[in-house]
Motif scaffolding. Sequence first.
Motif, PDB file in Angstrom:
ATOM      1  N   LEU A   1       0.938  -1.150  -0.156  1.00 61.20           N
ATOM      2  CA  LEU A   1       0.124  -0.078   0.019  1.00 61.20           C
ATOM      3  C   LEU A   1       0.928   1.328  -0.025  1.00 61.20           C
ATOM      4  N   PHE A   2       1.863   1.134   0.780  1.00 60.97           N
ATOM      5  CA  PHE A   2       2.734   2.439   0.755  1.00 60.97           C
ATOM      6  C   PHE A   2       3.516   2.864  -0.305  1.00 60.97           C
ATOM      7  N   THR A   3       4.030   1.445  -0.920  1.00 56.58           N
ATOM      8  CA  THR A   3       4.814   1.633  -2.156  1.00 56.58           C
ATOM      9  C   THR A   3       3.741   2.094  -3.392  1.00 56.58           C
ATOM     10  N   GLY A   4       2.580   1.810  -3.591  1.00 55.76           N
ATOM     11  CA  GLY A   4       1.588   2.112  -4.423  1.00 55.76           C
ATOM     12  C   GLY A   4       1.247   3.371  -4.233  1.00 55.76           C
ATOM     13  N   LEU A   5       1.348   4.149  -2.978  1.00 54.60           N
ATOM     14  CA  LEU A   5       0.793   5.300  -2.677  1.00 54.60           C
ATOM     15  C   LEU A   5       2.185   6.111  -3.246  1.00 54.60           C
ATOM     16  N   ILE A   6       3.151   5.935  -2.938  1.00 55.45           N
ATOM     17  CA  ILE A   6       4.476   6.546  -3.365  1.00 55.45           C
ATOM     18  C   ILE A   6       4.502   6.534  -4.864  1.00 55.45           C
ATOM     19  N   ILE A   7       4.405   5.541  -5.443  1.00 55.71           N
ATOM     20  CA  ILE A   7       4.090   5.453  -7.028  1.00 55.71           C
ATOM     21  C   ILE A   7       3.143   6.504  -7.659  1.00 55.71           C
ATOM     22  N   LEU A   8       2.088   6.133  -7.121  1.00 52.71           N
ATOM     23  CA  LEU A   8       0.980   7.247  -7.337  1.00 52.71           C
ATOM     24  C   LEU A   8       1.346   8.631  -7.399  1.00 52.71           C
ATOM     25  N   ILE A   9       1.994   9.221  -6.178  1.00 49.01           N
ATOM     26  CA  ILE A   9       2.372  10.547  -5.859  1.00 49.01           C
ATOM     27  C   ILE A   9       3.164  10.741  -7.219  1.00 49.01           C
ATOM     28  N   ILE A  10       4.008  10.101  -7.171  1.00 49.83           N
ATOM     29  CA  ILE A  10       5.239  10.497  -8.369  1.00 49.83           C
ATOM     30  C   ILE A  10       4.594  10.336  -9.549  1.00 49.83           C
ATOM     31  N   VAL A  11       3.783   9.645  -9.947  1.00 46.28           N
ATOM     32  CA  VAL A  11       2.987   9.733 -11.276  1.00 46.28           C
ATOM     33  C   VAL A  11       2.237  11.250 -11.441  1.00 46.28           C
ATOM     34  N   ILE A  12       1.610  11.193 -10.530  1.00 49.77           N
ATOM     35  CA  ILE A  12       0.627  12.630 -10.400  1.00 49.77           C
ATOM     36  C   ILE A  12       1.536  13.752 -10.335  1.00 49.77           C
ATOM     37  N   SER A  13       2.646  13.855  -9.675  1.00 49.24           N
ATOM     38  CA  SER A  13       3.642  15.101  -9.734  1.00 49.24           C
ATOM     39  C   SER A  13       4.168  15.228 -10.948  1.00 49.24           C
ATOM     40  N   ILE A  14       4.632  14.154 -11.838  1.00 46.36           N
ATOM     41  CA  ILE A  14       5.360  13.985 -13.203  1.00 46.36           C
ATOM     42  C   ILE A  14       3.935  14.478 -13.975  1.00 46.36           C
ATOM     43  N   LEU A  15       2.911  14.329 -13.985  1.00 45.17           N
ATOM     44  CA  LEU A  15       1.811  14.642 -14.848  1.00 45.17           C
ATOM     45  C   LEU A  15       1.520  16.110 -14.779  1.00 45.17           C
ATOM     46  N   THR A  16       1.440  16.875 -13.660  1.00 39.27           N
ATOM     47  CA  THR A  16       1.247  17.946 -13.071  1.00 39.27           C
ATOM     48  C   THR A  16       2.298  18.820 -13.136  1.00 39.27           C
ATOM     49  N   ASN A  17       3.448  18.525 -13.410  1.00 38.51           N
ATOM     50  CA  ASN A  17       4.671  19.255 -13.642  1.00 38.51           C
ATOM     51  C   ASN A  17       4.346  20.582 -14.399  1.00 38.51           C
ATOM     52  N   PRO A  18       4.423  21.647 -13.985  1.00 39.02           N
ATOM     53  CA  PRO A  18       3.900  23.012 -14.739  1.00 39.02           C
ATOM     54  C   PRO A  18       4.880  22.961 -15.920  1.00 39.02           C
ATOM     55  N   THR A  19       4.474  23.691 -16.796  1.00 39.85           N
ATOM     56  CA  THR A  19       5.229  24.067 -17.944  1.00 39.85           C
ATOM     57  C   THR A  19       5.635  25.595 -18.028  1.00 39.85           C
TER      58      THR A  19
END
Length: 95
Positions: free
Chosen positions: A6-24
């Motif tokens: 669960l913790f690993t999945g949560l970390i991966i989810l946060i990383i993916v969301i932050s990459i996708l929402t990285n401002p241009t």
Amino acid sequence: MKVSYLFTGLIILIIVISILTNPTQKDYLLFNNELTRTQVPTNVDIERINFFLFSTYAPMSSMGDYGIVHLGFMGKFHQISEGQYDYPWWLEPFN
């Protein structure tokens, strides 16, 4: 075991969301226009350093002087320097 998955999945989810929402850079210019109510002058370049999870943005004059540096993370911008000519020491290796 469940907790670690669960913790690993949560970390991966946060990383993916932050990459996708990285401002241009376009997002930064819109943010700057809303903040100052003025357009960025033509003699000012915007230096962007992309760390994939977040980015830093610093206006740079033609003389090489930096303005206020902002950190872009998850679609938001946060000020990380106090102002003119104050480039953060921890960004120097990436410059």
